[in-house]
Design an enzyme around this catalytic site. Structure first.
Site, PDB file in Angstrom:
ATOM      1  N   LYS A  12     -75.765  21.424  27.700  1.00 10.70           N
ATOM      2  CA  LYS A  12     -75.288  22.802  27.499  1.00 10.70           C
ATOM      3  C   LYS A  12     -74.043  22.818  26.609  1.00 10.70           C
ATOM      4  O   LYS A  12     -73.963  23.607  25.662  1.00 10.70           O
ATOM      5  CB  LYS A  12     -74.996  23.427  28.875  1.00 10.70           C
ATOM      6  CG  LYS A  12     -74.537  24.863  28.830  1.00 10.70           C
ATOM      7  CD  LYS A  12     -74.898  25.597  30.115  1.00 10.70           C
ATOM      8  CE  LYS A  12     -73.962  25.278  31.267  1.00 10.70           C
ATOM      9  NZ  LYS A  12     -72.605  25.842  31.101  1.00 10.70           N
ATOM     10  N   ARG A  17     -71.765  24.187  21.180  1.00  7.07           N
ATOM     11  CA  ARG A  17     -70.896  23.784  20.064  1.00  7.07           C
ATOM     12  C   ARG A  17     -71.680  23.660  18.767  1.00  7.07           C
ATOM     13  O   ARG A  17     -71.173  23.986  17.688  1.00  7.07           O
ATOM     14  CB  ARG A  17     -70.176  22.470  20.414  1.00  7.07           C
ATOM     15  CG  ARG A  17     -69.058  22.698  21.454  1.00  7.07           C
ATOM     16  CD  ARG A  17     -68.683  21.402  22.145  1.00  7.07           C
ATOM     17  NE  ARG A  17     -67.506  21.518  23.001  1.00  7.07           N
ATOM     18  CZ  ARG A  17     -67.504  22.023  24.239  1.00  7.07           C
ATOM     19  NH1 ARG A  17     -68.624  22.505  24.762  1.00  7.07           N
ATOM     20  NH2 ARG A  17     -66.392  22.057  24.958  1.00  7.07           N
ATOM     21  N   GLY A  84     -68.711  30.964  30.423  1.00  7.33           N
ATOM     22  CA  GLY A  84     -67.282  30.727  30.215  1.00  7.33           C
ATOM     23  C   GLY A  84     -67.037  29.980  28.915  1.00  7.33           C
ATOM     24  O   GLY A  84     -66.072  30.250  28.193  1.00  7.33           O
ATOM     25  N   GLN A 157     -62.626  23.700  27.829  1.00  9.99           N
ATOM     26  CA  GLN A 157     -62.751  25.049  27.262  1.00  9.99           C
ATOM     27  C   GLN A 157     -61.424  25.497  26.661  1.00  9.99           C
ATOM     28  O   GLN A 157     -61.377  26.058  25.560  1.00  9.99           O
ATOM     29  CB  GLN A 157     -63.235  26.026  28.335  1.00  9.99           C
ATOM     30  CG  GLN A 157     -64.644  25.684  28.805  1.00  9.99           C
ATOM     31  CD  GLN A 157     -65.198  26.669  29.814  1.00  9.99           C
ATOM     32  OE1 GLN A 157     -64.502  27.578  30.256  1.00  9.99           O
ATOM     33  NE2 GLN A 157     -66.450  26.485  30.185  1.00  9.99           N
ATOM     34  N   ASP A 302     -68.638  19.600  37.061  1.00 13.50           N
ATOM     35  CA  ASP A 302     -69.805  20.446  37.366  1.00 13.50           C
ATOM     36  C   ASP A 302     -70.730  19.813  38.411  1.00 13.50           C
ATOM     37  O   ASP A 302     -71.637  20.471  38.922  1.00 13.50           O
ATOM     38  CB  ASP A 302     -70.602  20.742  36.083  1.00 13.50           C
ATOM     39  CG  ASP A 302     -69.802  21.635  35.133  1.00 13.50           C
ATOM     40  OD1 ASP A 302     -68.909  22.362  35.603  1.00 13.50           O
ATOM     41  OD2 ASP A 302     -70.067  21.589  33.915  1.00 13.50           O
ATOM     42  N   ARG A 333     -66.591  27.499  44.010  1.00 14.17           N
ATOM     43  CA  ARG A 333     -67.536  26.465  44.461  1.00 14.17           C
ATOM     44  C   ARG A 333     -67.029  25.677  45.667  1.00 14.17           C
ATOM     45  O   ARG A 333     -67.837  25.023  46.338  1.00 14.17           O
ATOM     46  CB  ARG A 333     -67.906  25.549  43.290  1.00 14.17           C
ATOM     47  CG  ARG A 333     -68.809  26.246  42.284  1.00 14.17           C
ATOM     48  CD  ARG A 333     -69.152  25.381  41.087  1.00 14.17           C
ATOM     49  NE  ARG A 333     -70.152  26.051  40.247  1.00 14.17           N
ATOM     50  CZ  ARG A 333     -70.454  25.685  39.014  1.00 14.17           C
ATOM     51  NH1 ARG A 333     -69.844  24.651  38.460  1.00 14.17           N
ATOM     52  NH2 ARG A 333     -71.372  26.336  38.328  1.00 14.17           N
ATOM     53  N   ARG A 376     -75.638  26.257  39.632  1.00 10.85           N
ATOM     54  CA  ARG A 376     -75.503  24.903  40.194  1.00 10.85           C
ATOM     55  C   ARG A 376     -75.579  24.908  41.727  1.00 10.85           C
ATOM     56  O   ARG A 376     -76.012  23.939  42.340  1.00 10.85           O
ATOM     57  CB  ARG A 376     -74.225  24.240  39.687  1.00 10.85           C
ATOM     58  CG  ARG A 376     -74.245  24.091  38.164  1.00 10.85           C
ATOM     59  CD  ARG A 376     -73.363  23.004  37.633  1.00 10.85           C
ATOM     60  NE  ARG A 376     -73.167  23.194  36.201  1.00 10.85           N
ATOM     61  CZ  ARG A 376     -74.036  22.824  35.254  1.00 10.85           C
ATOM     62  NH1 ARG A 376     -75.148  22.220  35.571  1.00 10.85           N
ATOM     63  NH2 ARG A 376     -73.771  23.055  33.974  1.00 10.85           N
TER      64      ARG A 376
HETATM   65  C1  S3P Z   1     -67.403  23.059  29.586  1.00 13.22           C
HETATM   66  C2  S3P Z   1     -66.275  22.620  30.208  1.00 13.22           C
HETATM   67  C3  S3P Z   1     -66.074  22.638  31.661  1.00 13.22           C
HETATM   68  C4  S3P Z   1     -67.378  22.844  32.426  1.00 13.22           C
HETATM   69  C5  S3P Z   1     -68.257  23.876  31.803  1.00 13.22           C
HETATM   70  C6  S3P Z   1     -68.560  23.555  30.352  1.00 13.22           C
HETATM   71  C7  S3P Z   1     -67.458  23.006  28.119  1.00 13.22           C
HETATM   72  O1  S3P Z   1     -65.179  23.684  31.981  1.00 13.22           O
HETATM   73  O2  S3P Z   1     -67.114  23.189  33.774  1.00 13.22           O
HETATM   74  O3  S3P Z   1     -69.491  23.951  32.525  1.00 13.22           O
HETATM   75  O4  S3P Z   1     -68.568  23.096  27.551  1.00 13.22           O
HETATM   76  O5  S3P Z   1     -66.402  22.867  27.497  1.00 13.22           O
HETATM   77  P1  S3P Z   1     -63.583  23.427  31.910  1.00 13.22           P
HETATM   78  O6  S3P Z   1     -63.353  22.618  30.712  1.00 13.22           O
HETATM   79  O7  S3P Z   1     -62.923  24.756  31.827  1.00 13.22           O
HETATM   80  O8  S3P Z   1     -63.281  22.700  33.192  1.00 13.22           O
END
Ligand code: S3P
Length: 416
Positions: A12, A17, A84, A157, A302, A333, A376
């Site tokens: 994912k 990206r 997110g 993120q 995750d 969670r 999840r």
């Molecule tokens: C992700 C980063 C993670 C992860 C999310 C995907 C990403 O979040 O939990 O499912 O693709 O950068 P955080 O980096 O905010 O922990």
């Protein structure tokens, strides 16, 4: 038992990206093995609304990028759905465009903290208005300058939003993290021609005049493969090979912890192109308790709901700590796992930054799990249903669409 071979869908994080970077690169990016889950479809639809031509054919995607300054002003609100990653990473890009746009998402997205990106992006000169730190976000593009940012959270993120804004800044940008988070952004931006340097917990990006299209082969998602690793571990006589799984060291904490708990897992045929990939062989194993905390947490963030579920059948008491970030995922969670595992008769205690789970011999069943529409959580309890005494029902099966639309079919295929 769980038998055979399975190739779970594409990663994912890497799928998101590839579309984002392809859109702001010059030329055509061909993506193979793209995840067609709802989250990544949200990313495609957002870039289409900003004038990018994107063709999706099964799991192949062609992104006709228009360069760093090629996006056009959308004439609709940009809907990130449940994602997110889309909301936060796209905010970094939008902060530097020459138009105003609005980003929002579903009920869950509107409850997830956005100050973690608004603060650093504003320090760079971005103009972002929010609903008191939550989406919808109204972003007016500005000229940005580089910063050195000590992030209070280890979050890919957050790091990625800042690095993407840093592409457009007038001087270098540096992000320092308390522990290393997944580095897919750094690896892929380099492949697209960005100039960045990394240390264990910091990344510095130089201003960029153009990114260039590149072809991306997306490996299978280790976070999706994890559900099948767990299934093979729990069901007697199982032996399963998961093919072509991405085993980037910033994502492989699940394998390290499962081995530490006594699981029989073998990595075979590893190849290292821009992301390391391997087949993973998993056989039925008896697990013992462990303690999960510290720098390993971002590498399995995750997978923690699933690990909590496995701990409920391990010998001894497992402690999960330093995992406060779990409270601000698609659902809380920590709370949800404690409430729902308790329904199965598990002795579990919620702590400030994790949980303590006492392993049992058996799990009750004949309950309906409140998934809180969290993909999840749904998949975790679908795996426990394989070995519980009575049936474990889910109040919403459809939420698996977010990251793994074919999950229940694949589970049927290997459950022989
Ligand atoms: C992700 C980063 C993670 C992860 C999310 C995907 C990403 O979040 O939990 O499912 O693709 O950068 P955080 O980096 O905010 O922990």
């Amino acid at each position: 038992m769980i038998k055979g071979r399975l190739r779970v869908p594409g990663d994912k994080s890497i799928s998101h990206r590839a579309v984002m970077f392809g859109s702001i690169a010059k030329g055509t990016t061909n993506i193979k093995g793209f995840l067609t889950g709802a989250d990544c479809i949200s990313t495609i639809s957002i870039f289409k609304k900003m004038g990018i031509d994107i063709e999706l054919d099964n799991t192949s995607v062609r992104v006709h990028g228009k360069g760093l300054y090629g996006l056009t002003c959308p004439n609709e609100i940009l809907d990130c759905g449940n994602s997110g990653t889309t909301t936060r990473l796209v905010s970094g890009i939008l902060s530097a465009q020459n138009f105003t746009s609005v980003l929002t998402g579903d009920k869950s997205i509107q409850k997830r903290p956005m100050n973690r990106i608004i603060t650093p992006l504003s320090m760079m000169g971005a103009d972002i208005k929010s609903n008191d730190g939550f989406a919808p976000l109204t972003i007016t593009g500005s000229s940005l300058h580089g910063i050195r940012y000590n992030s209070p959270v280890a979050s890919a993120q957050v790091k990625s939003a800042i690095l993407l804004a840093g592409l457009y800044a007038s001087n270098p940008t540096c992000v320092v993290e308390p522990a290393k988070s997944r580095d897919h952004t750094e690896l892929m931006l380099k492949k697209f021609g960005a100039d960045l340097t990394t240390t264990q917990t910091s990344v510095t990006i130089n201003p960029c005049s153009e990114l260039f299209a590149n072809d991306i082969d997306v490996p299978s998602d280790i976070s999706s493969a994890a559900f099948f690793m767990a299934a093979a571990i729990l069901v007697p006589n199982s032996e399963l090979i998961l093919e072509n799984v991405g085993i980037n060291p910033t994502r492989d904490g699940i394998i390290r912890v499962l081995k530490d708990m006594g699981a029989n897992i073998e990595i075979i045929n590893q190849t290292d192109s821009f992301e390391p990939v391997a087949n993973i062989k998993v056989t039925y194993s008896k697990l013992h308790a462990t303690c999960i905390g510290g720098d390993i947490i971002p590498t399995l963030i995750d997978e923690l709901p699933l690990l909590a579920a496995l701990a409920s059948l391990a010998d001894g008491t497992t402690v999960i700590k330093d995992a406060g970030e779990l409270k601000v995922k698609e659902s809380n969670r920590i709370r949800v796992m404690c409430e729902e595992l308790s329904k199965l008769g598990v002795n579990v205690i919620e702590t400030d930054d994790g949980m303590e789970i006492k392993g049992a011999d058996k799990l009750k069943g004949n309950v309906t799990i409140a998934t809180h529409d969290d993909h999840r959580i749904a998949m975790t309890f679908a795996v426990l249903n394989l070995i519980s005494e009575g049936e474990i029902r889910l109040d919403n099966k459809n939420c698996v669409e977010i990251s793994y639309p074919e999950f229940f079919n694949d589970l049927k295929k290997v459950n022989v």
